[in-house]
Design a protein around this motif. Structure first.
Motif, PDB file in Angstrom:
ATOM      1  N   ALA A 218    -108.595  26.967  -5.758  1.00 18.67           N
ATOM      2  CA  ALA A 218    -107.645  27.533  -6.554  1.00 18.67           C
ATOM      3  C   ALA A 218    -106.539  26.280  -6.930  1.00 18.67           C
ATOM      4  CB  ALA A 218    -107.009  28.581  -5.864  1.00 18.67           C
ATOM      5  N   LEU A 219    -106.737  25.501  -6.227  1.00 16.71           N
ATOM      6  CA  LEU A 219    -105.906  24.196  -6.447  1.00 16.71           C
ATOM      7  C   LEU A 219    -106.231  23.239  -7.488  1.00 16.71           C
ATOM      8  CD1 LEU A 219    -105.148  23.200  -2.795  1.00 16.71           C
ATOM      9  CD2 LEU A 219    -103.495  23.899  -4.274  1.00 16.71           C
ATOM     10  N   CYS A 220    -107.543  23.492  -8.091  1.00 19.25           N
ATOM     11  CA  CYS A 220    -108.081  22.999  -8.974  1.00 19.25           C
ATOM     12  C   CYS A 220    -107.574  23.330 -10.157  1.00 19.25           C
ATOM     13  CB  CYS A 220    -109.547  22.677  -8.944  1.00 19.25           C
ATOM     14  SG  CYS A 220    -110.318  21.853  -7.463  1.00 19.25           S
ATOM     15  N   GLY A 221    -106.962  22.451 -11.084  1.00 21.62           N
ATOM     16  CA  GLY A 221    -106.719  22.944 -12.482  1.00 21.62           C
ATOM     17  C   GLY A 221    -105.302  22.454 -12.974  1.00 21.62           C
ATOM     18  N   LYS A 222    -104.539  22.839 -13.916  1.00 24.08           N
ATOM     19  CA  LYS A 222    -103.425  22.338 -14.486  1.00 24.08           C
ATOM     20  C   LYS A 222    -102.403  23.090 -13.830  1.00 24.08           C
ATOM     21  CE  LYS A 222    -105.067  20.747 -19.129  1.00 24.08           C
ATOM     22  NZ  LYS A 222    -104.918  20.773 -20.658  1.00 24.08           N
ATOM     23  N   VAL A 223    -101.163  22.340 -13.916  1.00 26.36           N
ATOM     24  CA  VAL A 223     -99.973  22.920 -13.565  1.00 26.36           C
ATOM     25  C   VAL A 223     -98.924  22.525 -14.654  1.00 26.36           C
ATOM     26  CG1 VAL A 223     -97.901  22.962 -12.040  1.00 26.36           C
ATOM     27  CG2 VAL A 223    -100.098  23.133 -11.256  1.00 26.36           C
ATOM     28  N   ARG A 224     -98.395  23.275 -15.522  1.00 23.73           N
ATOM     29  CA  ARG A 224     -97.467  23.052 -16.734  1.00 23.73           C
ATOM     30  C   ARG A 224     -96.077  23.293 -16.256  1.00 23.73           C
ATOM     31  NH1 ARG A 224     -99.722  27.621 -20.135  1.00 23.73           N
ATOM     32  NH2 ARG A 224     -99.245  28.645 -18.258  1.00 23.73           N
ATOM     33  N   TYR A 225     -95.183  22.299 -16.705  1.00 24.12           N
ATOM     34  CA  TYR A 225     -93.665  22.480 -16.532  1.00 24.12           C
ATOM     35  C   TYR A 225     -93.041  21.543 -17.389  1.00 24.12           C
ATOM     36  CZ  TYR A 225     -93.241  18.368 -13.524  1.00 24.12           C
ATOM     37  OH  TYR A 225     -93.308  17.082 -12.881  1.00 24.12           O
ATOM     38  N   ALA A 226     -91.626  21.863 -17.512  1.00 23.61           N
ATOM     39  CA  ALA A 226     -90.970  21.391 -18.511  1.00 23.61           C
ATOM     40  C   ALA A 226     -89.610  20.913 -17.976  1.00 23.61           C
ATOM     41  CB  ALA A 226     -90.823  22.050 -19.894  1.00 23.61           C
ATOM     42  N   MET A 227     -88.887  20.080 -18.422  1.00 21.36           N
ATOM     43  CA  MET A 227     -87.569  19.505 -17.884  1.00 21.36           C
ATOM     44  C   MET A 227     -86.786  19.057 -19.220  1.00 21.36           C
ATOM     45  SD  MET A 227     -88.475  16.386 -15.859  1.00 21.36           S
ATOM     46  CE  MET A 227     -89.739  14.995 -16.350  1.00 21.36           C
TER      47      MET A 227
ATOM     48  N   ASN B 119     -88.103  18.954 -23.117  1.00 22.88           N
ATOM     49  CA  ASN B 119     -87.698  19.574 -23.991  1.00 22.88           C
ATOM     50  C   ASN B 119     -86.230  20.157 -23.821  1.00 22.88           C
ATOM     51  OD1 ASN B 119     -88.498  20.854 -26.595  1.00 22.88           O
ATOM     52  ND2 ASN B 119     -90.365  21.174 -25.651  1.00 22.88           N
ATOM     53  N   THR B 120     -85.707  20.651 -24.896  1.00 22.01           N
ATOM     54  CA  THR B 120     -84.363  21.259 -24.775  1.00 22.01           C
ATOM     55  C   THR B 120     -84.431  22.409 -23.815  1.00 22.01           C
ATOM     56  OG1 THR B 120     -84.659  22.661 -26.714  1.00 22.01           O
ATOM     57  CG2 THR B 120     -83.956  20.538 -27.242  1.00 22.01           C
ATOM     58  N   LEU B 121     -83.343  22.870 -23.450  1.00 22.19           N
ATOM     59  CA  LEU B 121     -82.961  24.267 -22.593  1.00 22.19           C
ATOM     60  C   LEU B 121     -83.457  25.501 -23.316  1.00 22.19           C
ATOM     61  CD1 LEU B 121     -79.325  23.749 -20.702  1.00 22.19           C
ATOM     62  CD2 LEU B 121     -81.910  23.133 -19.878  1.00 22.19           C
ATOM     63  N   ASP B 122     -83.191  25.273 -24.614  1.00 24.63           N
ATOM     64  CA  ASP B 122     -83.606  26.806 -25.230  1.00 24.63           C
ATOM     65  C   ASP B 122     -85.100  26.698 -25.561  1.00 24.63           C
ATOM     66  OD1 ASP B 122     -80.943  27.432 -25.735  1.00 24.63           O
ATOM     67  OD2 ASP B 122     -80.948  26.526 -27.802  1.00 24.63           O
ATOM     68  N   VAL B 123     -85.880  25.842 -25.611  1.00 24.65           N
ATOM     69  CA  VAL B 123     -87.268  25.721 -25.676  1.00 24.65           C
ATOM     70  C   VAL B 123     -87.785  26.032 -24.310  1.00 24.65           C
ATOM     71  CG1 VAL B 123     -89.367  24.424 -26.189  1.00 24.65           C
ATOM     72  CG2 VAL B 123     -87.323  24.220 -27.854  1.00 24.65           C
ATOM     73  N   ILE B 124     -87.175  25.446 -23.327  1.00 24.41           N
ATOM     74  CA  ILE B 124     -87.781  25.486 -21.794  1.00 24.41           C
ATOM     75  C   ILE B 124     -87.735  27.105 -21.556  1.00 24.41           C
ATOM     76  CG2 ILE B 124     -87.479  24.896 -19.557  1.00 24.41           C
ATOM     77  CD1 ILE B 124     -86.532  22.078 -20.526  1.00 24.41           C
ATOM     78  N   TYR B 125     -86.723  27.443 -21.775  1.00 29.74           N
ATOM     79  CA  TYR B 125     -86.298  29.199 -21.730  1.00 29.74           C
ATOM     80  C   TYR B 125     -87.456  29.898 -22.159  1.00 29.74           C
ATOM     81  CZ  TYR B 125     -82.163  29.121 -18.752  1.00 29.74           C
ATOM     82  OH  TYR B 125     -81.280  28.926 -17.639  1.00 29.74           O
ATOM     83  N   GLU B 126     -87.745  29.492 -23.510  1.00 28.52           N
ATOM     84  CA  GLU B 126     -88.643  30.288 -24.350  1.00 28.52           C
ATOM     85  C   GLU B 126     -90.288  30.134 -23.906  1.00 28.52           C
ATOM     86  OE1 GLU B 126     -89.916  30.493 -29.216  1.00 28.52           O
ATOM     87  OE2 GLU B 126     -88.425  29.257 -28.753  1.00 28.52           O
ATOM     88  N   LYS B 127     -90.423  29.218 -23.532  1.00 30.94           N
ATOM     89  CA  LYS B 127     -91.904  28.732 -22.811  1.00 30.94           C
ATOM     90  C   LYS B 127     -92.039  29.436 -21.751  1.00 30.94           C
ATOM     91  CE  LYS B 127     -93.534  24.946 -25.598  1.00 30.94           C
ATOM     92  NZ  LYS B 127     -94.237  23.695 -25.750  1.00 30.94           N
ATOM     93  N   VAL B 128     -91.271  29.396 -20.865  1.00 29.45           N
ATOM     94  CA  VAL B 128     -91.318  30.255 -19.664  1.00 29.45           C
ATOM     95  C   VAL B 128     -91.187  31.705 -19.889  1.00 29.45           C
ATOM     96  CG1 VAL B 128     -90.244  30.883 -17.400  1.00 29.45           C
ATOM     97  CG2 VAL B 128     -90.269  28.367 -18.235  1.00 29.45           C
TER      98      VAL B 128
END
Length: 298
Positions: free
Chosen positions: A98-107, A138-147
């Motif tokens: 389960a630890l194998c794979g991608k972790v996607r985050y933004a700031m 990314n911008t805050l607006d985009v980060i909120y939208e993507k989450v």
């Protein structure tokens, strides 16, 4: 519950195999052949278990070998122990998979100067090489939208929006300070008249600082920007040479330069950085692990 070495010495599991096979064969000679040791070694291991348990495990009647009540109890214990070991091994394998794979985050850009992200990369390379970090700025607006649309696993934000689909976890408190070469103190209004060295994301910190310090203030684009550098070390070098002032999180001052000073007195400007995730979402093990690494930095 606290354990000592005596707890581990009460019953040594390295003798379990000889006892277990002896339970099946009811013959020490056959047991020795099956596990490839001598008959005397089998006898010694059984005796050590009997000494540890202070109970006889086998009894002879004529030429036959039988389990005693204590022996039957130990056999049941070992059966349960083996089941637990198998379950543990299976769970750990599943966890590792389960630890194998991608972790996607933004700031936002303003977080780029934080040391936390370089610390995470070091930790990931050493302890979680199977996790692939996919990071975007990314911008805050985009980060909120993507989450909110689960396009990323989590994000860092410098402002808390009223969005019901998002869950907030406090990451850290940052103090924002203006710094310059020397130790002069300036009023908030005077600071905004000084030549400035900017960097990506500084505009976000500027908005936060001004909202807490001034009733009205000029737009960031109206400031006297004399230089813009992509790396904080370069910004600090320019400020250190007296070319201008800059606004940074206070922890960066301690990291980069000791000959620079805070130039604005009065009330501290504090801001909370949040980690945001999709509300009620059961995160994968690898995502929870990365988030916990960040949270463990404070």
């Amino acid at each position: 519950m606290a354990y000592s070495m005596q707890n581990f010495e009460q019953l040594n599991s390295k003798y379990f195999e000889a006892f277990w096979v002896a339970c099946e064969t009811l013959n020490f000679t056959k047991t020795a052949k099956i596990i490839h040791i001598t008959q005397s070694a089998v006898t010694q291991q059984i005796k050590k278990l009997e000494t540890q348990l202070q109970a006889q495990l086998f009894v002879r009647a004529q030429k036959n070998l039988y389990l005693t009540p204590a022996g039957k109890k130990l056999r049941a214990f070992i059966a349960n122990y083996l089941d637990n070991v198998a379950e543990l091994v299976s769970e750990i394998k599943e966890q590792q998979a389960a630890l194998c794979g991608k972790v996607r985050y933004a700031m936002p850009e303003s977080c780029l100067i934080s040391p936390h992200f370089s610390q995470l990369l070091q930790y990931q390379q050493q302890h979680l090489p199977q996790v692939q970090l996919q990071v975007e700025v990314n911008t805050l607006d985009v980060i909120y939208e993507k989450v909110a649309h689960y396009e990323i696993d989590f994000g860092f934000v410098t402002s808390r929006y009223n969005i019901q689909a998002v869950e907030f976890t406090s990451f850290c408190e940052e103090e924002y300070i203006w710094i310059a070469h020397g130790s002069r103190k300036l009023s908030a209004q005077k600071i905004l008249q000084q030549p400035m060295i900017a960097y990506p994301g500084m505009e976000v910190l500027y908005e936060i600082w001004c909202k807490q310090k001034l009733p009205s203030y000029p737009a960031f684009s109206q400031l006297k920007i004399v230089g813009k550098i992509n790396h904080l070390q370069g910004v600090m070098d320019m400020v250190s040479s007296g070319m201008g002032i800059t606004l940074i999180p206070k922890h960066c001052l301690q990291k980069y330069h000791k000959n620079l000073s805070q130039i604005c007195s009065g009330k501290k400007v504090m801001n909370t950085i949040y980690i945001i995730t999709l509300e009620n979402l059961q995160q994968t093990i690898r995502v929870r692990e990365i988030i916990n690494v960040f949270l463990g930095m404070h």
